[in-house]
Scaffold this motif. Structure first.
Motif, PDB file in Angstrom:
ATOM      1  N   ASN A  45     -12.925 -24.580 -42.269  1.00  0.00           N
ATOM      2  CA  ASN A  45     -11.685 -25.218 -42.549  1.00  0.00           C
ATOM      3  C   ASN A  45     -11.337 -24.531 -44.072  1.00  0.00           C
ATOM      4  OD1 ASN A  45     -13.462 -26.741 -44.104  1.00  0.00           O
ATOM      5  ND2 ASN A  45     -11.926 -28.204 -44.265  1.00  0.00           N
ATOM      6  N   ASN A 118      -5.801 -22.795 -37.476  1.00  0.00           N
ATOM      7  CA  ASN A 118      -5.761 -21.501 -38.084  1.00  0.00           C
ATOM      8  C   ASN A 118      -4.265 -20.881 -38.305  1.00  0.00           C
ATOM      9  OD1 ASN A 118      -8.533 -20.888 -38.130  1.00  0.00           O
ATOM     10  ND2 ASN A 118      -8.521 -21.154 -36.137  1.00  0.00           N
ATOM     11  N   SER A 204      -8.054 -26.884 -44.754  1.00  0.00           N
ATOM     12  CA  SER A 204      -7.322 -27.672 -43.898  1.00  0.00           C
ATOM     13  C   SER A 204      -8.201 -28.622 -43.069  1.00  0.00           C
ATOM     14  CB  SER A 204      -6.690 -26.487 -42.810  1.00  0.00           C
ATOM     15  OG  SER A 204      -7.796 -25.872 -42.111  1.00  0.00           O
ATOM     16  N   THR A 205      -7.571 -29.490 -42.512  1.00  0.00           N
ATOM     17  CA  THR A 205      -8.315 -30.590 -41.588  1.00  0.00           C
ATOM     18  C   THR A 205      -8.570 -29.655 -40.349  1.00  0.00           C
ATOM     19  OG1 THR A 205      -7.485 -32.516 -42.770  1.00  0.00           O
ATOM     20  CG2 THR A 205      -8.106 -32.811 -40.418  1.00  0.00           C
ATOM     21  N   HIS A 206      -9.634 -29.969 -39.764  1.00  0.00           N
ATOM     22  CA  HIS A 206     -10.129 -29.843 -38.424  1.00  0.00           C
ATOM     23  C   HIS A 206     -10.931 -30.434 -37.702  1.00  0.00           C
ATOM     24  CE1 HIS A 206     -13.719 -27.923 -40.236  1.00  0.00           C
ATOM     25  NE2 HIS A 206     -13.964 -27.755 -39.257  1.00  0.00           N
ATOM     26  N   HIS A 237       3.117 -27.294 -45.276  1.00  0.00           N
ATOM     27  CA  HIS A 237       3.271 -28.352 -43.764  1.00  0.00           C
ATOM     28  C   HIS A 237       4.150 -27.388 -42.954  1.00  0.00           C
ATOM     29  CE1 HIS A 237       1.959 -31.150 -46.629  1.00  0.00           C
ATOM     30  NE2 HIS A 237       2.895 -30.784 -47.601  1.00  0.00           N
ATOM     31  N   PHE A 306      -4.460 -34.759 -44.791  1.00  0.00           N
ATOM     32  CA  PHE A 306      -3.624 -33.730 -44.180  1.00  0.00           C
ATOM     33  C   PHE A 306      -3.867 -33.612 -42.548  1.00  0.00           C
ATOM     34  CE2 PHE A 306      -3.684 -32.769 -48.726  1.00  0.00           C
ATOM     35  CZ  PHE A 306      -2.378 -32.139 -48.857  1.00  0.00           C
ATOM     36  N   ALA A 308      -4.095 -31.324 -39.004  1.00  0.00           N
ATOM     37  CA  ALA A 308      -4.373 -30.119 -38.693  1.00  0.00           C
ATOM     38  C   ALA A 308      -2.973 -29.295 -38.542  1.00  0.00           C
ATOM     39  CB  ALA A 308      -5.377 -30.005 -37.384  1.00  0.00           C
ATOM     40  N   ASP A 310      -1.432 -28.065 -40.976  1.00  0.00           N
ATOM     41  CA  ASP A 310      -1.171 -27.825 -42.493  1.00  0.00           C
ATOM     42  C   ASP A 310      -2.047 -27.264 -43.325  1.00  0.00           C
ATOM     43  OD1 ASP A 310       0.940 -29.223 -41.636  1.00  0.00           O
ATOM     44  OD2 ASP A 310       0.596 -31.092 -43.065  1.00  0.00           O
ATOM     45  N   VAL A 311      -1.923 -26.597 -44.295  1.00  0.00           N
ATOM     46  CA  VAL A 311      -2.767 -25.881 -45.324  1.00  0.00           C
ATOM     47  C   VAL A 311      -2.709 -26.167 -46.805  1.00  0.00           C
ATOM     48  CG1 VAL A 311      -3.000 -23.846 -43.692  1.00  0.00           C
ATOM     49  CG2 VAL A 311      -1.372 -23.984 -45.799  1.00  0.00           C
TER      50      VAL A 311
END
Length: 320
Positions: A45, A118, A204-206, A237, A306, A308, A310-311
Protein backbone atom coordinates in the motif's frame (compact mmCIF):
# COMPACT_ATOMS: atom_id res chain seq x y z
CA UNK A 1 -28.39 11.74 -5.22
CA UNK A 2 -28.79 8.00 -5.49
CA UNK A 3 -26.28 6.07 -7.61
CA UNK A 4 -27.98 2.73 -7.30
CA UNK A 5 -30.68 0.93 -5.46
CA UNK A 6 -34.40 1.15 -5.02
CA UNK A 7 -34.38 4.88 -4.29
CA UNK A 8 -35.60 7.19 -7.02
CA UNK A 9 -33.08 9.74 -8.25
CA UNK A 10 -33.95 13.36 -7.60
CA UNK A 11 -32.07 16.34 -8.92
CA UNK A 12 -30.00 18.02 -6.25
CA UNK A 13 -31.03 21.36 -4.88
CA UNK A 14 -28.40 23.77 -3.56
CA UNK A 15 -28.69 22.54 0.02
CA UNK A 16 -28.27 18.91 -0.97
CA UNK A 17 -25.30 19.78 -3.16
CA UNK A 18 -23.70 21.68 -0.28
CA UNK A 19 -24.00 18.61 1.93
CA UNK A 20 -22.38 16.47 -0.76
CA UNK A 21 -19.52 18.91 -1.21
CA UNK A 22 -18.86 18.95 2.53
CA UNK A 23 -18.45 15.19 2.44
CA UNK A 24 -16.01 15.47 -0.42
CA UNK A 25 -14.00 18.04 1.53
CA UNK A 26 -13.68 15.63 4.47
CA UNK A 27 -11.55 13.27 2.36
CA UNK A 28 -14.32 10.67 2.20
CA UNK A 29 -15.41 8.96 -0.91
CA UNK A 30 -16.77 5.55 0.01
CA UNK A 31 -17.11 3.62 -3.22
CA UNK A 32 -18.61 6.60 -4.99
CA UNK A 33 -20.37 4.54 -7.65
CA UNK A 34 -18.46 1.44 -8.64
CA UNK A 35 -17.31 2.60 -12.06
CA UNK A 36 -13.86 1.08 -12.25
CA UNK A 37 -13.28 -2.70 -12.45
CA UNK A 38 -11.23 -3.99 -9.51
CA UNK A 39 -7.59 -4.91 -10.04
CA UNK A 40 -5.80 -7.63 -8.14
CA UNK A 41 -4.17 -6.41 -4.94
CA UNK A 42 -0.40 -6.44 -5.25
CA UNK A 43 0.02 -6.76 -1.49
CA UNK A 44 1.51 -3.32 -0.92
CA UNK A 45 0.00 0.00 0.00
CA UNK A 46 2.98 2.29 -0.47
CA UNK A 47 4.60 3.30 -3.75
CA UNK A 48 7.62 5.56 -3.83
CA UNK A 49 7.52 7.92 -6.82
CA UNK A 50 10.79 9.74 -7.19
CA UNK A 51 9.70 13.29 -7.88
CA UNK A 52 6.44 11.83 -9.28
CA UNK A 53 7.55 11.71 -12.89
CA UNK A 54 5.00 13.40 -15.13
CA UNK A 55 4.83 10.22 -17.19
CA UNK A 56 3.02 7.32 -15.58
CA UNK A 57 5.80 4.82 -14.73
CA UNK A 58 3.30 2.09 -13.86
CA UNK A 59 1.32 1.87 -17.10
CA UNK A 60 2.45 1.72 -20.72
CA UNK A 61 -0.94 0.81 -22.13
CA UNK A 62 -2.33 3.79 -24.05
CA UNK A 63 -5.61 2.09 -25.01
CA UNK A 64 -8.73 4.22 -24.66
CA UNK A 65 -10.31 2.30 -21.73
CA UNK A 66 -13.83 3.22 -20.69
CA UNK A 67 -15.43 1.79 -17.55
CA UNK A 68 -19.10 1.10 -16.96
CA UNK A 69 -20.86 3.50 -14.63
CA UNK A 70 -22.49 1.19 -12.10
CA UNK A 71 -24.95 3.13 -10.00
CA UNK A 72 -24.50 2.13 -6.39
CA UNK A 73 -25.18 4.39 -3.45
CA UNK A 74 -22.26 6.58 -2.45
CA UNK A 75 -21.25 8.76 0.44
CA UNK A 76 -22.19 11.68 -1.82
CA UNK A 77 -25.86 10.77 -1.66
CA UNK A 78 -27.81 13.77 -0.33
CA UNK A 79 -29.67 11.29 1.86
CA UNK A 80 -26.55 11.45 4.01
CA UNK A 81 -27.23 15.06 4.93
CA UNK A 82 -27.37 15.78 8.64
CA UNK A 83 -31.17 15.88 8.69
CA UNK A 84 -31.24 12.33 7.39
CA UNK A 85 -28.60 11.30 9.89
CA UNK A 86 -30.80 12.52 12.74
CA UNK A 87 -33.28 9.75 11.97
CA UNK A 88 -31.12 6.78 11.02
CA UNK A 89 -27.50 5.67 10.91
CA UNK A 90 -26.06 4.79 7.53
CA UNK A 91 -23.30 2.13 7.48
CA UNK A 92 -21.30 4.21 5.02
CA UNK A 93 -20.59 6.70 7.80
CA UNK A 94 -18.97 4.13 10.09
CA UNK A 95 -15.48 5.16 8.99
CA UNK A 96 -15.73 8.23 11.25
CA UNK A 97 -14.25 8.01 14.73
CA UNK A 98 -12.56 10.16 17.38
CA UNK A 99 -8.84 10.16 18.08
CA UNK A 100 -9.27 8.39 21.43
CA UNK A 101 -10.61 5.36 19.54
CA UNK A 102 -7.40 4.95 17.55
CA UNK A 103 -5.68 2.50 19.90
CA UNK A 104 -4.66 -1.14 20.06
CA UNK A 105 -7.53 -3.43 20.99
CA UNK A 106 -10.31 -0.98 20.13
CA UNK A 107 -13.29 -2.59 18.36
CA UNK A 108 -15.44 -0.55 15.97
CA UNK A 109 -18.27 -1.40 13.59
CA UNK A 110 -17.01 -0.39 10.14
CA UNK A 111 -17.84 -0.89 6.48
CA UNK A 112 -14.73 -1.01 4.28
CA UNK A 113 -16.03 -0.91 0.70
CA UNK A 114 -14.20 -2.58 -2.14
CA UNK A 115 -11.97 -0.48 -4.38
CA UNK A 116 -9.12 -0.78 -6.87
CA UNK A 117 -6.00 -1.34 -4.71
CA UNK A 118 -3.75 0.08 -7.45
CA UNK A 119 -5.63 2.92 -9.14
CA UNK A 120 -2.45 4.67 -10.33
CA UNK A 121 -1.57 1.66 -12.47
CA UNK A 122 -5.10 1.11 -13.77
CA UNK A 123 -5.72 1.32 -17.54
CA UNK A 124 -8.77 3.43 -16.64
CA UNK A 125 -6.47 6.21 -15.46
CA UNK A 126 -6.03 7.92 -18.79
CA UNK A 127 -2.97 9.86 -19.98
CA UNK A 128 -3.45 13.59 -20.30
CA UNK A 129 -3.65 13.63 -24.11
CA UNK A 130 -6.69 11.35 -24.04
CA UNK A 131 -8.42 12.94 -21.06
CA UNK A 132 -7.94 16.47 -22.37
CA UNK A 133 -9.46 15.53 -25.73
CA UNK A 134 -12.87 15.31 -24.04
CA UNK A 135 -14.50 18.31 -22.29
CA UNK A 136 -14.74 18.12 -18.51
CA UNK A 137 -17.21 20.76 -17.38
CA UNK A 138 -20.84 20.94 -16.36
CA UNK A 139 -21.58 23.32 -19.23
CA UNK A 140 -20.38 20.67 -21.70
CA UNK A 141 -22.33 17.77 -20.14
CA UNK A 142 -24.53 17.15 -23.22
CA UNK A 143 -21.43 16.88 -25.41
CA UNK A 144 -19.75 14.54 -22.89
CA UNK A 145 -22.81 12.29 -22.73
CA UNK A 146 -22.91 12.11 -26.51
CA UNK A 147 -19.25 11.09 -26.58
CA UNK A 148 -19.88 8.16 -24.22
CA UNK A 149 -23.29 7.34 -25.74
CA UNK A 150 -25.11 7.89 -22.43
CA UNK A 151 -28.72 9.11 -22.72
CA UNK A 152 -29.53 12.46 -21.11
CA UNK A 153 -31.55 11.97 -17.95
CA UNK A 154 -30.22 8.45 -17.37
CA UNK A 155 -28.76 7.50 -14.01
CA UNK A 156 -25.31 7.36 -15.57
CA UNK A 157 -25.80 10.93 -16.79
CA UNK A 158 -26.96 12.04 -13.34
CA UNK A 159 -23.96 10.40 -11.66
CA UNK A 160 -21.60 12.19 -14.04
CA UNK A 161 -23.42 15.47 -13.44
CA UNK A 162 -22.82 15.07 -9.72
CA UNK A 163 -19.08 14.58 -10.26
CA UNK A 164 -18.83 17.65 -12.47
CA UNK A 165 -20.75 19.76 -9.92
CA UNK A 166 -18.50 18.57 -7.11
CA UNK A 167 -15.39 19.32 -9.15
CA UNK A 168 -16.59 22.84 -9.89
CA UNK A 169 -17.59 23.63 -6.29
CA UNK A 170 -15.65 26.24 -4.32
CA UNK A 171 -13.00 25.04 -1.84
CA UNK A 172 -13.45 25.49 1.89
CA UNK A 173 -11.42 28.09 3.77
CA UNK A 174 -7.78 27.00 3.87
CA UNK A 175 -8.31 24.27 1.31
CA UNK A 176 -6.71 23.67 -2.10
CA UNK A 177 -8.63 21.34 -4.40
CA UNK A 178 -8.68 20.07 -7.97
CA UNK A 179 -10.12 17.19 -9.95
CA UNK A 180 -7.42 15.20 -11.72
CA UNK A 181 -8.62 13.56 -14.93
CA UNK A 182 -5.24 12.04 -15.78
CA UNK A 183 -2.07 10.79 -14.14
CA UNK A 184 -0.25 13.92 -15.25
CA UNK A 185 -2.82 16.28 -13.72
CA UNK A 186 -2.61 14.30 -10.48
CA UNK A 187 1.16 14.81 -10.52
CA UNK A 188 0.72 18.54 -11.17
CA UNK A 189 -1.54 19.03 -8.17
CA UNK A 190 0.66 16.93 -5.87
CA UNK A 191 3.75 18.89 -6.86
CA UNK A 192 1.92 22.18 -6.34
CA UNK A 193 1.15 21.23 -2.74
CA UNK A 194 4.12 19.08 -1.74
CA UNK A 195 6.89 20.69 -3.75
CA UNK A 196 8.12 20.48 -7.34
CA UNK A 197 11.25 18.46 -6.54
CA UNK A 198 9.83 16.47 -3.64
CA UNK A 199 9.95 12.67 -3.69
CA UNK A 200 6.40 11.52 -3.02
CA UNK A 201 5.06 8.42 -1.34
CA UNK A 202 1.64 7.09 -2.29
CA UNK A 203 -0.30 5.43 0.54
CA UNK A 204 -3.59 3.54 0.39
CA UNK A 205 -5.84 1.19 2.33
CA UNK A 206 -5.84 -2.43 1.20
CA UNK A 207 -6.97 -5.83 2.39
CA UNK A 208 -4.42 -8.31 3.71
CA UNK A 209 -7.04 -11.05 3.80
CA UNK A 210 -10.70 -10.88 2.86
CA UNK A 211 -13.92 -12.79 2.89
CA UNK A 212 -16.26 -13.10 -0.07
CA UNK A 213 -17.69 -9.58 0.17
CA UNK A 214 -17.26 -6.33 2.02
CA UNK A 215 -19.89 -5.81 4.69
CA UNK A 216 -20.52 -3.95 7.89
CA UNK A 217 -18.83 -5.85 10.71
CA UNK A 218 -16.85 -5.41 13.91
CA UNK A 219 -13.17 -4.68 13.34
CA UNK A 220 -10.55 -4.71 16.08
CA UNK A 221 -7.30 -2.75 15.85
CA UNK A 222 -4.71 -5.53 16.09
CA UNK A 223 -1.53 -3.53 15.47
CA UNK A 224 -0.62 -0.38 17.34
CA UNK A 225 -1.40 2.64 15.12
CA UNK A 226 1.72 4.18 13.62
CA UNK A 227 1.75 7.93 13.06
CA UNK A 228 3.19 8.87 9.68
CA UNK A 229 5.40 11.91 10.07
CA UNK A 230 4.36 14.54 7.55
CA UNK A 231 3.39 18.20 7.55
CA UNK A 232 1.55 18.11 4.21
CA UNK A 233 -1.10 15.66 3.05
CA UNK A 234 -2.89 15.39 -0.30
CA UNK A 235 -5.97 13.16 -0.32
CA UNK A 236 -7.26 11.96 -3.69
CA UNK A 237 -10.57 10.12 -3.99
CA UNK A 238 -11.95 8.26 -6.99
CA UNK A 239 -15.13 9.88 -8.26
CA UNK A 240 -17.85 8.27 -10.41
CA UNK A 241 -16.99 8.71 -14.08
CA UNK A 242 -16.37 6.54 -17.18
CA UNK A 243 -12.63 6.77 -16.51
CA UNK A 244 -10.74 7.40 -13.30
CA UNK A 245 -11.18 10.92 -11.96
CA UNK A 246 -9.57 11.84 -8.66
CA UNK A 247 -11.03 14.53 -6.42
CA UNK A 248 -7.85 15.80 -4.74
CA UNK A 249 -7.48 18.31 -1.97
CA UNK A 250 -5.24 19.47 0.83
CA UNK A 251 -6.34 21.28 3.98
CA UNK A 252 -4.22 23.70 5.95
CA UNK A 253 -3.87 23.11 9.69
CA UNK A 254 -3.04 20.20 11.96
CA UNK A 255 -3.94 16.99 10.12
CA UNK A 256 -2.39 13.76 11.36
CA UNK A 257 -1.91 10.62 9.31
CA UNK A 258 -1.84 7.08 10.69
CA UNK A 259 -1.36 3.50 9.48
CA UNK A 260 -2.84 0.52 11.35
CA UNK A 261 -4.14 -3.02 10.87
CA UNK A 262 -7.68 -4.11 11.74
CA UNK A 263 -9.09 -7.63 11.90
CA UNK A 264 -12.76 -8.25 11.11
CA UNK A 265 -15.02 -10.77 12.76
CA UNK A 266 -15.56 -12.59 9.43
CA UNK A 267 -11.86 -13.03 8.71
CA UNK A 268 -11.07 -9.78 6.92
CA UNK A 269 -7.73 -8.10 7.69
CA UNK A 270 -7.26 -4.53 6.51
CA UNK A 271 -4.16 -2.37 6.54
CA UNK A 272 -5.81 1.02 6.75
CA UNK A 273 -4.71 4.61 6.35
CA UNK A 274 -6.52 7.09 8.59
CA UNK A 275 -6.43 10.85 8.91
CA UNK A 276 -7.37 12.90 11.97
CA UNK A 277 -8.37 16.54 11.56
CA UNK A 278 -7.33 18.15 14.83
CA UNK A 279 -9.17 21.46 14.38
CA UNK A 280 -12.72 21.36 13.00
CA UNK A 281 -13.84 24.68 14.46
CA UNK A 282 -14.31 26.18 10.97
CA UNK A 283 -16.40 23.29 9.66
CA UNK A 284 -20.13 23.59 9.08
CA UNK A 285 -22.36 22.56 11.99
CA UNK A 286 -24.30 20.57 9.41
CA UNK A 287 -21.37 18.28 8.66
CA UNK A 288 -22.39 14.61 8.82
CA UNK A 289 -19.40 13.63 10.97
CA UNK A 290 -20.66 15.73 13.90
CA UNK A 291 -24.02 13.97 13.78
CA UNK A 292 -22.35 10.56 13.62
CA UNK A 293 -19.99 11.27 16.50
CA UNK A 294 -22.36 13.40 18.57
CA UNK A 295 -19.96 16.34 18.88
CA UNK A 296 -19.83 20.01 17.94
CA UNK A 297 -17.35 21.72 15.59
CA UNK A 298 -14.01 22.15 17.33
CA UNK A 299 -14.99 19.94 20.28
CA UNK A 300 -12.67 17.05 19.37
CA UNK A 301 -10.54 15.83 16.46
CA UNK A 302 -12.51 14.07 13.71
CA UNK A 303 -10.86 11.00 12.19
CA UNK A 304 -11.75 8.65 9.36
CA UNK A 305 -10.31 5.74 7.41
CA UNK A 306 -9.62 5.97 3.68
CA UNK A 307 -11.38 3.34 1.56
CA UNK A 308 -9.48 1.24 -0.96
CA UNK A 309 -9.22 3.03 -4.29
CA UNK A 310 -8.34 6.38 -2.75
CA UNK A 311 -4.72 7.48 -2.50
CA UNK A 312 -2.89 9.66 0.01
CA UNK A 313 0.18 11.55 -1.21
CA UNK A 314 2.87 12.65 1.24
CA UNK A 315 6.55 13.63 0.99
CA UNK A 316 8.68 10.50 1.28
CA UNK A 317 10.85 10.15 4.38
CA UNK A 318 13.92 10.94 2.25
CA UNK A 319 12.39 14.34 1.47
CA UNK A 320 11.57 15.32 5.07
Amino acid sequence: MTCKGNNTYQLMDSKALASCVLLLHLLIVLGACDIIPKAKDSGTNAIGLQGMNANNPHRNDKTHHVAHVHEKKSMHDPSLSSSHMMHQMDPRTTVFFVLDDLKLGKTMSILFPEGDPNPLSSPYLWPREQADAIPFSLAKLPQILQHFSFPQGSRKAQVMEYTLRACESEPMKGESKACATSYESLVDFAQKILGLNTDIEVLSTHRLAKSNAARLQNYTITEAPERISTLKIVGCHTLPYPFIVFGCHSQQGDNRLYRTVLSGENGDRVEAIAVCHMDTSQWSHDHVSFRVLGIEPGAAPVCHFFPAGDVVLVPSTSSI
